[in-house]
Design an enzyme around this catalytic site. Structure first.
Site, PDB file in Angstrom:
ATOM      1  N   ARG A 188      11.369 -40.946 113.813  1.00 47.43           N
ATOM      2  CA  ARG A 188      12.716 -40.420 114.000  1.00 47.43           C
ATOM      3  C   ARG A 188      13.682 -41.555 114.249  1.00 47.43           C
ATOM      4  O   ARG A 188      13.526 -42.308 115.212  1.00 47.43           O
ATOM      5  CB  ARG A 188      12.720 -39.437 115.167  1.00 47.43           C
ATOM      6  CG  ARG A 188      14.031 -38.702 115.355  1.00 47.43           C
ATOM      7  CD  ARG A 188      13.905 -37.608 116.379  1.00 47.43           C
ATOM      8  NE  ARG A 188      13.670 -38.126 117.724  1.00 47.43           N
ATOM      9  CZ  ARG A 188      13.600 -37.368 118.807  1.00 47.43           C
ATOM     10  NH1 ARG A 188      13.711 -36.059 118.700  1.00 47.43           N
ATOM     11  NH2 ARG A 188      13.389 -37.908 119.991  1.00 47.43           N
ATOM     12  N   THR A 195      20.331 -41.363 114.365  1.00 45.16           N
ATOM     13  CA  THR A 195      20.667 -40.159 113.597  1.00 45.16           C
ATOM     14  C   THR A 195      19.720 -38.993 113.878  1.00 45.16           C
ATOM     15  O   THR A 195      20.052 -37.843 113.569  1.00 45.16           O
ATOM     16  CB  THR A 195      20.620 -40.456 112.098  1.00 45.16           C
ATOM     17  OG1 THR A 195      19.267 -40.760 111.721  1.00 45.16           O
ATOM     18  CG2 THR A 195      21.515 -41.637 111.750  1.00 45.16           C
ATOM     19  N   ASP A 243       3.495 -41.610 123.038  1.00 47.85           N
ATOM     20  CA  ASP A 243       3.443 -42.659 124.055  1.00 47.85           C
ATOM     21  C   ASP A 243       2.424 -42.325 125.140  1.00 47.85           C
ATOM     22  O   ASP A 243       1.690 -43.202 125.610  1.00 47.85           O
ATOM     23  CB  ASP A 243       4.823 -42.847 124.692  1.00 47.85           C
ATOM     24  CG  ASP A 243       5.784 -43.597 123.786  1.00 47.85           C
ATOM     25  OD1 ASP A 243       5.311 -44.246 122.834  1.00 47.85           O
ATOM     26  OD2 ASP A 243       6.997 -43.536 124.027  1.00 47.85           O
ATOM     27  N   ASP A 265       7.164 -38.115 125.822  1.00 52.29           N
ATOM     28  CA  ASP A 265       6.810 -38.451 124.439  1.00 52.29           C
ATOM     29  C   ASP A 265       5.290 -38.357 124.291  1.00 52.29           C
ATOM     30  O   ASP A 265       4.548 -39.134 124.900  1.00 52.29           O
ATOM     31  CB  ASP A 265       7.294 -39.859 124.099  1.00 52.29           C
ATOM     32  CG  ASP A 265       7.069 -40.209 122.643  1.00 52.29           C
ATOM     33  OD1 ASP A 265       5.902 -40.389 122.245  1.00 52.29           O
ATOM     34  OD2 ASP A 265       8.060 -40.314 121.895  1.00 52.29           O
TER      35      ASP A 265
END
Length: 209
Positions: free
Chosen positions: A104, A108, A203, A200
């Site tokens: 990602r 944006t 992660d 996340d």
């Protein structure tokens, strides 16, 4: 909500609570994700078609049930999807595997594809797409677009957590694809993270930042 089915088995919910805890270690997080994948796979595959074959037990010949049709495909959205993928392969080791690499763009939030590899003849197989988080749904939508371009028709999407915004956007883009999730959380925050979420997933699985 929409086409989302919540798998609310007590063991799934218990393990998910431990995963949400910020103090849970990387190794525990990874193991719990694999265990939840086992439990979710059981529910997602509940309606698989069966046929019968003739076998001989140590006692007698019998007609026994077995999965019908071509082997199914698990498709992991890299990298976090591999946590669910590995657990599902424990239960269906003969499944084919596809990988879609997406990241990602932090500004944006648009997914950028960097890898795509899938088996042939997808049109004849059930494809189960896995990614722990359905947040904005941008990556999931792109993944489904690519698989459909390759001929996939029978698709399911499995995630650990989903945001209402992601479910709505996903269902508008792919109304024919059912979503299976362990929980629908409150919302997305300004950084497009699921709240309360678990951070996340990639992660936390791999101990990165």
């Amino acid at each position: 909500m929409g086409t989302a089915t919540v798998i609310d088995h007590p063991l799934v919910q218990h393990k998910l609570t431990i995963m949400r805890d910020k103090e849970t270690s990387t190794s525990s997080f990874r193991q719990l994700l694999r265990e939840i994948a086992h439990l979710m796979c059981y529910e997602v595959m509940r309606d698989l078609e069966l046929t019968t074959i003739t076998i001989e037990t140590p006692i007698a010949e019998m007609n026994a049930p077995t999965l019908a049709g071509k082997k199914l495909v698990f498709c992991s959205i890299l990298r976090a999807g591999n946590g669910l993928l590995e657990g599902m392969l424990d239960l269906v080791p003969s499944a084919r595997v596809a990988h879609i690499g997406l990241y990602r763009d932090p500004k944006t939030l648009i997914p950028v594809e960097y890898y795509f590899k899938a088996p042939e003849d997808l049109e004849d197989r059930l494809i189960v797409v896995v990614d722990p988080m359905l947040a904005t749904a941008n990556s999931a939508i792109v993944a489904l677009d690519r698989l459909k371009e390759r001929g996939a028709k029978n698709l399911r999407f499995v995630c650990l957590l989903a945001a209402p915004e992601g479910i709505q956007k996903f269902s508008e883009a792919h109304p024919d694809v059912p979503i299976f999730t362990a929980a629908i959380d409150q919302k997305l925050n300004e950084h497009a993270y699921i709240v309360p979420g678990l951070g996340d997933a990639g992660d936390r699985m791999y101990g990165t930042k």
